[in-house]
Scaffold this active site. Structure first.
Site, PDB file in Angstrom:
ATOM      1  N   LYS A  79       2.131  10.727   4.849  1.00  0.00           N
ATOM      2  CA  LYS A  79       2.086  12.172   5.116  1.00  0.00           C
ATOM      3  C   LYS A  79       2.431  12.980   3.881  1.00  0.00           C
ATOM      4  O   LYS A  79       1.830  14.023   3.630  1.00  0.00           O
ATOM      5  CB  LYS A  79       3.026  12.535   6.270  1.00  0.00           C
ATOM      6  CG  LYS A  79       2.494  12.093   7.619  1.00  0.00           C
ATOM      7  CD  LYS A  79       3.254  12.729   8.756  1.00  0.00           C
ATOM      8  CE  LYS A  79       2.659  12.311  10.094  1.00  0.00           C
ATOM      9  NZ  LYS A  79       3.456  12.689  11.238  1.00  0.00           N
TER      10      LYS A  79
ATOM     11  N   LYS B  90      -6.399   5.130  10.991  1.00  0.00           N
ATOM     12  CA  LYS B  90      -6.102   5.104  12.422  1.00  0.00           C
ATOM     13  C   LYS B  90      -6.588   6.389  13.096  1.00  0.00           C
ATOM     14  O   LYS B  90      -6.690   7.440  12.438  1.00  0.00           O
ATOM     15  CB  LYS B  90      -4.609   4.862  12.663  1.00  0.00           C
ATOM     16  CG  LYS B  90      -3.711   5.982  12.293  1.00  0.00           C
ATOM     17  CD  LYS B  90      -2.275   5.718  12.739  1.00  0.00           C
ATOM     18  CE  LYS B  90      -1.491   6.992  12.446  1.00  0.00           C
ATOM     19  NZ  LYS B  90      -0.169   7.048  12.946  1.00  0.00           N
TER      20      LYS B  90
ATOM     21  N   LYS C 286      -5.092  12.985  15.588  1.00  0.00           N
ATOM     22  CA  LYS C 286      -5.519  14.349  15.935  1.00  0.00           C
ATOM     23  C   LYS C 286      -6.010  15.082  14.695  1.00  0.00           C
ATOM     24  O   LYS C 286      -6.727  16.057  14.785  1.00  0.00           O
ATOM     25  CB  LYS C 286      -4.352  15.120  16.563  1.00  0.00           C
ATOM     26  CG  LYS C 286      -3.968  14.592  17.938  1.00  0.00           C
ATOM     27  CD  LYS C 286      -2.651  15.172  18.447  1.00  0.00           C
ATOM     28  CE  LYS C 286      -2.179  14.441  19.676  1.00  0.00           C
ATOM     29  NZ  LYS C 286      -0.761  14.591  19.973  1.00  0.00           N
TER      30      LYS C 286
HETATM   31  P1  TYM Z   1       3.264   9.813  17.962  1.00  0.00           P
HETATM   32  O1  TYM Z   1       3.402  11.058  18.742  1.00  0.00           O
HETATM   33  O2  TYM Z   1       2.642   9.878  16.612  1.00  0.00           O
HETATM   34  O3  TYM Z   1       2.431   8.748  18.773  1.00  0.00           O
HETATM   35  C1  TYM Z   1       2.723   8.475  20.132  1.00  0.00           C
HETATM   36  C2  TYM Z   1       2.439   7.011  20.427  1.00  0.00           C
HETATM   37  O4  TYM Z   1       1.059   6.723  20.191  1.00  0.00           O
HETATM   38  C3  TYM Z   1       0.952   5.602  19.317  1.00  0.00           C
HETATM   39  N1  TYM Z   1      -0.241   5.801  18.481  1.00  0.00           N
HETATM   40  C4  TYM Z   1      -1.223   4.895  18.358  1.00  0.00           C
HETATM   41  N2  TYM Z   1      -1.389   3.692  18.909  1.00  0.00           N
HETATM   42  C5  TYM Z   1      -2.530   3.023  18.593  1.00  0.00           C
HETATM   43  N3  TYM Z   1      -3.488   3.507  17.783  1.00  0.00           N
HETATM   44  C6  TYM Z   1      -3.362   4.738  17.198  1.00  0.00           C
HETATM   45  N4  TYM Z   1      -4.311   5.217  16.426  1.00  0.00           N
HETATM   46  C7  TYM Z   1      -2.176   5.489  17.491  1.00  0.00           C
HETATM   47  N5  TYM Z   1      -1.734   6.716  17.113  1.00  0.00           N
HETATM   48  C8  TYM Z   1      -0.536   6.886  17.729  1.00  0.00           C
HETATM   49  C9  TYM Z   1       2.230   5.625  18.492  1.00  0.00           C
HETATM   50  O5  TYM Z   1       2.523   4.368  17.962  1.00  0.00           O
HETATM   51  C10 TYM Z   1       3.246   6.057  19.533  1.00  0.00           C
HETATM   52  O6  TYM Z   1       3.672   4.970  20.298  1.00  0.00           O
HETATM   53  N6  TYM Z   1       7.776   8.987  16.081  1.00  0.00           N
HETATM   54  C11 TYM Z   1       6.993   8.912  17.306  1.00  0.00           C
HETATM   55  C12 TYM Z   1       7.621   9.658  18.467  1.00  0.00           C
HETATM   56  C13 TYM Z   1       9.038   9.304  18.708  1.00  0.00           C
HETATM   57  C14 TYM Z   1       9.504   8.114  19.330  1.00  0.00           C
HETATM   58  C15 TYM Z   1      10.926   8.233  19.347  1.00  0.00           C
HETATM   59  C16 TYM Z   1       8.867   7.009  19.869  1.00  0.00           C
HETATM   60  C17 TYM Z   1      10.119  10.053  18.372  1.00  0.00           C
HETATM   61  N7  TYM Z   1      11.266   9.420  18.760  1.00  0.00           N
HETATM   62  C18 TYM Z   1      11.725   7.210  19.890  1.00  0.00           C
HETATM   63  C19 TYM Z   1       9.670   5.992  20.399  1.00  0.00           C
HETATM   64  C20 TYM Z   1      11.068   6.123  20.423  1.00  0.00           C
HETATM   65  C21 TYM Z   1       5.624   9.510  17.051  1.00  0.00           C
HETATM   66  O7  TYM Z   1       5.480  10.373  16.228  1.00  0.00           O
HETATM   67  O8  TYM Z   1       4.654   9.053  17.873  1.00  0.00           O
END
Ligand code: TYM
Length: 342
Positions: free
Chosen positions: A125, A206, A209
């Site tokens: 990022k 990957k 959005k």
């Molecule tokens: P975030 O919001 O980016 O993504 C949410 C979930 O979707 C999964 N994901 C994917 N899985 C497969 N292929 C993809 N292209 C893909 N893009 C996203 C992510 O792995 C995630 O499981 N940091 C986290 C949010 C968070 C969190 C936490 C998660 C904050 N605190 C504590 C678990 C525990 C995040 O930004 O996910």
């Protein structure tokens, strides 16, 4: 992590704790869904489940307040639409709980700066952006606090969050080693298929959005016609054979999407499709599988998305459930590190 976690038979033993969340930055895409949300509902009976909305994470990049406000409640609707029955799990909003940022500060004082600079997501990022704020660097520490505050045993996510969960493990061990046993050391829980869904237009990246090509990303609210169109125009190659060949990332991605959507094993899917000539009939099957999978999600989403009162009541109930847990952990941590109680 292997799927056998989902079939754990819970009898008299205390249920293990699962915690996870998604940023409330719009409609979930297929990566969020297949890599995460679609698996979460399988855990409701076997685990004590906490699904939260990390809105404090969302502000590590600029947000329009009205969008964040709307997106946060809308995320509650999307969770429920994805099968998270609020009677069987706890859904809450991060900023409504006192404890996440407090614990993050304490954990940050145990986190080497170098470890944060080495986080893949930060490197990725920050390389794309000129204006980098310290919140983006600190973000994995807040994520560790989210997990440790509730003593989660398992953290189900897609592949991209694995390194962050590993930091949470390191910090739990470091705190326990320094101040005596306090936190559960959490484990990542990553499904094999669906853990890394790639862009349909640039399969080396990957799905996200922020894909510059709108046709690279499928959203869980996309109409059947749109899904058909996006899958039909997905980048493949000229080989015209359906196979899980790592040299052909577009092909592998579509096969992976199909397997994650249907639950069919990759080898069985390869066998099924080996007689297919050309990509069109295969792509049609991929699109049909997605349309069928998303149909109940879309129906539920439409029925609740505007019911603000209901969505607020779910978050309120969630906050009432988790605040005492967060407070309990924080008090223990404060005592151990030498803060005076209040
Ligand atoms: P975030 O919001 O980016 O993504 C949410 C979930 O979707 C999964 N994901 C994917 N899985 C497969 N292929 C993809 N292209 C893909 N893009 C996203 C992510 O792995 C995630 O499981 N940091 C986290 C949010 C968070 C969190 C936490 C998660 C904050 N605190 C504590 C678990 C525990 C995040 O930004 O996910």
């Amino acid at each position: 992590m292997p799927g056998h976690y989902f079939s754990l038979k819970i009898m008299d033993i205390e249920k293990k704790i699962v915690l996870t969340g998604m940023q409330p930055t719009g409609i979930l895409h297929l990566g969020n869904f297949l890599g995460a949300a679609n698996n979460w509902k399988k855990m409701l009976d076997a685990y004590t489940c906490y699904f939260f909305i990390p809105n404090q994470h969302a502000i590590t990049v600029p947000q329009i307040p009205a969008n964040l406000r709307h997106g946060t409640l809308n995320c509650v609707a999307q969770y429920i639409a994805c099968g998270l029955d609020p009677e069987k799990c706890t859904i809450f909003i991060q900023s409504q709980i006192i404890g996440h940022t407090e614990l993050a500060w304490i954990l940050g004082c145990l986190t080497p700066l170098g470890q944060l600079y080495r986080m893949h997501q930060f490197k990725d990022k920050s390389s794309k952006n000129e204006n980098i704020y310290s919140g983006l660097l600190y973000y994995p520490v807040l994520m560790a606090a989210d997990i440790l505050l509730y003593n989660a045993d398992f953290v189900p996510t897609g592949e991209d969050q694995k390194q962050h969960v590993e930091l949470a493990r390191d910090l739990a061990e470091k705190f326990n080693g320094t101040y005596s046993e306090t936190f559960t050391v959490p484990s990542p829980m990553i499904e094999k298929t669906g853990a890394r869904i790639m862009s349909l237009k640039a399969p080396e990246h990957k799905m996200s959005k922020s894909d510059p090509d709108g046709n690279g990303t499928i959203y869980i609210t996309d109409e059947p016609k749109i899904i058909q169109k996006k899958i039909a125009s997905a980048l493949t190659d000229s080989t015209n054979k359906i196979a899980n060949d790592p040299e052909r990332p577009g092909m592998v991605n579509l096969l992976n999407i199909y397997c994650a959507a249907t639950g069919i094993a990759t080898a069985d899917a390869e066998e099924k499709f080996k007689i297919y000539q050309g990509y069109a009939p295969f792509k049609k099957e991929v699109a049909d599988a997605l349309i069928a999978l998303l149909e109940p999600v879309q129906k539920k989403y439409k029925s609740i998305k505007d019911d603000k009162e209901y969505l607020q009541s779910v978050a309120q109930k969630g906050a009432e459930t988790v605040q005492p847990i967060a407070q309990g952990t924080l008090s223990k941590v404060y005592r151990k590190i030498g803060f005076l109680g209040n």
